[in-house]
Design a protein around this motif. Structure first.
Motif, PDB file in Angstrom:
ATOM      1  N   ASP A 239     -14.021  28.973  27.550  1.00  0.00           N
ATOM      2  CA  ASP A 239     -12.115  29.670  27.097  1.00  0.00           C
ATOM      3  C   ASP A 239     -11.487  28.310  27.563  1.00  0.00           C
ATOM      4  O   ASP A 239     -10.561  27.412  27.790  1.00  0.00           O
ATOM      5  N   ILE A 240     -11.441  28.642  29.374  1.00  0.00           N
ATOM      6  CA  ILE A 240     -10.610  27.842  30.407  1.00  0.00           C
ATOM      7  C   ILE A 240     -11.197  26.248  30.273  1.00  0.00           C
ATOM      8  O   ILE A 240     -11.026  24.893  30.340  1.00  0.00           O
ATOM      9  N   ALA A 241     -12.579  25.743  30.309  1.00  0.00           N
ATOM     10  CA  ALA A 241     -13.467  24.654  29.704  1.00  0.00           C
ATOM     11  C   ALA A 241     -13.511  23.838  28.387  1.00  0.00           C
ATOM     12  O   ALA A 241     -12.599  22.806  28.447  1.00  0.00           O
ATOM     13  N   HIS A 242     -12.567  25.062  27.923  1.00  0.00           N
ATOM     14  CA  HIS A 242     -12.455  24.206  26.110  1.00  0.00           C
ATOM     15  C   HIS A 242     -10.820  23.512  26.773  1.00  0.00           C
ATOM     16  O   HIS A 242     -10.003  22.272  26.246  1.00  0.00           O
ATOM     17  N   ALA A 243      -9.857  24.721  27.438  1.00  0.00           N
ATOM     18  CA  ALA A 243      -8.669  24.284  27.806  1.00  0.00           C
ATOM     19  C   ALA A 243      -8.795  22.782  28.517  1.00  0.00           C
ATOM     20  O   ALA A 243      -8.171  21.895  27.757  1.00  0.00           O
TER      21      ALA A 243
ATOM     22  N   SER B 137     -14.893  23.541  21.502  1.00  0.00           N
ATOM     23  CA  SER B 137     -13.685  24.242  21.055  1.00  0.00           C
ATOM     24  C   SER B 137     -15.339  25.835  20.076  1.00  0.00           C
ATOM     25  O   SER B 137     -15.429  25.954  19.338  1.00  0.00           O
ATOM     26  N   LYS B 138     -14.352  27.034  19.888  1.00  0.00           N
ATOM     27  CA  LYS B 138     -14.545  28.178  18.756  1.00  0.00           C
ATOM     28  C   LYS B 138     -14.364  27.845  17.608  1.00  0.00           C
ATOM     29  O   LYS B 138     -15.471  28.140  16.658  1.00  0.00           O
ATOM     30  N   GLU B 139     -13.325  27.034  17.516  1.00  0.00           N
ATOM     31  CA  GLU B 139     -13.048  26.425  15.692  1.00  0.00           C
ATOM     32  C   GLU B 139     -14.834  25.239  15.378  1.00  0.00           C
ATOM     33  O   GLU B 139     -15.102  25.543  14.190  1.00  0.00           O
TER      34      GLU B 139
ATOM     35  N   ASN C  76     -22.013  24.120  18.314  1.00  0.00           N
ATOM     36  CA  ASN C  76     -22.135  23.414  19.968  1.00  0.00           C
ATOM     37  C   ASN C  76     -22.357  24.314  20.966  1.00  0.00           C
ATOM     38  O   ASN C  76     -22.790  24.903  21.037  1.00  0.00           O
ATOM     39  N   TYR C  77     -22.315  23.375  21.988  1.00  0.00           N
ATOM     40  CA  TYR C  77     -22.283  24.111  23.268  1.00  0.00           C
ATOM     41  C   TYR C  77     -21.756  25.340  23.475  1.00  0.00           C
ATOM     42  O   TYR C  77     -22.746  26.278  24.473  1.00  0.00           O
TER      43      TYR C  77
END
Length: 420
Positions: free
Chosen positions: A38-42, A238-240, A244-245
């Motif tokens: 989550d932090i990585a995506h943000a 991304s969660k969406e 993906n990785y």
């Protein structure tokens, strides 16, 4: 928002960990790894947003160049470095990030490959592309290769990275853009950054140093490529997005996920930040090995690298819009197993971040930037940098301690191609 206010906000946010914001309920390894993603995506989403803002500033500047607009582009570049430097903790252990990172943040670079430089500028010996000057030439001969560079596009500059086999031939990324905005820093270890005139981008008779149209085209293409690359990486976390990785990471072994986290923190803390970015420059008294060498922004890049490490340990990230992202953390896992150790480890993280922050204070309050601190004969400056290196070493020891407490005995993840 300027870099200094962002710095103050990040300090205030991450200090929340010390006032009891850590999750009180027991957390699992899997929850911690998911929050890491989550932090990585943000962080990458913020990097993308600030890169888009940088591109808007570039377009506004190129449409009608003025000194004031150049200052605005420079500030947009400085702002874009804040989230991006916090992303580098994800490089080590996550090969998908490390393999991609070179196109965005490669340094040091032989700037003579891109544009005009002074006749006595130092470059990598044997680099056939060191004085290629893409801005001034529509065709390049590097070694046995003749290259058509008549049309400067994002694809072209991506292809030109490491042309001729030299890692110093960097055509894209933050530092190529930095050089185009600031120009060479000709001050050595004296005060001052690069001072490129805005007229280097003015079309017609007012153009200075020639080829202003191509220089503008290079700046535009480098900005566009930066956004394209960040769009791709944002989707990887991304969660969406499907396949993906992020999915690979969170659906894999949680223990190996923790290993990647701890390895990334330790590698950035010791080998990269303390080693490549500080010790190498200090021992050689070399401004060529300074990270943001054209803009004299190195103190902030170092600080936000450290902030990135801090984010992962505490599970707290202050976003560019002011919102706070927090969740299950490594600190929580350590605290569940050994509260005394958790306090001691947190104390070292706080001390190290404060120590790296002294580089910011030196630059912003005392006008002693990193290139001045590493100068031969600057005993006080050398001491400050060396104390920062030693604090990063101590932090790395605590990262290793945390790893043992949470049960990670072998820090190298399966995909690691780095060592501490």
């Amino acid at each position: 928002m300027n870099v200094q206010s962002l710095l103050a906000k990040s300090i205030a946010a991450s200090m929340l960990i010390a006032s009891g914001t850590a999750f009180s309920a027991d957390v699992t390894n899997k929850q911690v790894v998911e929050h890491y993603a989550d932090i990585a995506h943000a962080v990458f989403a913020d990097s993308l947003a600030t890169a888009k803002n940088l591109n808007k500033s570039i377009e506004a500047f190129l449409a009608a160049p003025t000194d004031a607009k150049l200052m605005e582009v420079k500030q947009a570049w400085l702002d874009s470095r804040v989230p991006y430097q916090q992303s580098e903790v994800f490089r080590f252990g996550n090969a998908i990030v490390d393999d991609w990172e070179g196109q965005l943040n490669a340094w040091p670079l032989d700037e003579g490959m891109i544009d005009y430089v002074t006749s006595d500028y130092q470059y990598e010996l044997g680099n056939a592309g060191a004085k290629a000057n893409i801005v001034a030439n529509t065709q390049l001969t590097i070694g046995a290769s003749t290259l058509d560079v008549s049309k400067i596009t994002p694809a072209l500059i991506a292809d030109l990275n490491e042309v001729g086999g030299s890692e110093a031939n960097v055509a894209s990324g933050y530092h190529a853009i930095e050089f185009l905005l600031w120009g060479q820093d000709l001050n050595g270890t004296e005060s001052g950054a690069g001072n490129r005139p805005y007229t280097d981008f003015v079309l017609g008779e007012a153009c200075t140093h020639g080829n202003c149209d191509r220089r503008g085209a290079f700046l535009r293409a480098a900005g566009q490529l930066l956004v394209q690359d960040l769009e791709w990486m944002e989707k990887q976390w991304s969660k969406e997005a499907k396949g993906n990785y992020r999915q690979e990471l969170v659906n894999g072994s949680a223990d190996n996920g923790l290993r990647k986290m701890l390895f990334g923190m330790g590698s950035l803390s010791l080998g990269e930040l303390a080693g490549e970015r500080m010790k190498v420059a200090l021992e050689a008294n070399s401004t060529e090995d300074e990270h943001d060498c054209f803009s004299d922004n190195t103190h902030n890049s170092h600080y936000y690298n450290e902030q990135g490490i801090y984010n992962i340990y505490t599970g707290i990230y202050k976003r560019q819009d002011g919102s706070l992202l927090s969740g299950p953390s490594l600190h929580d896992l350590v605290n569940q197993k050994d509260k005394v150790a958790a306090q001691e480890i947190q104390k070292q993280f706080d001390q190290t971040r404060s120590q790296v922050g002294k580089l910011v204070t030196s630059a912003e309050k005392n006008n002693q930037h990193f290139d001045q601190l590493i100068a031969a004969g600057n005993a006080k400056g050398n001491k400050l940098v060396n104390e920062t290196i030693m604090s990063l070493v101590a932090q790395t020891e605590q990262i290793e301690r945390a790893a043992k407490i949470v049960g990670v005995n072998s820090l190298n993840p399966d995909t690691a191609d780095h060592e501490f």
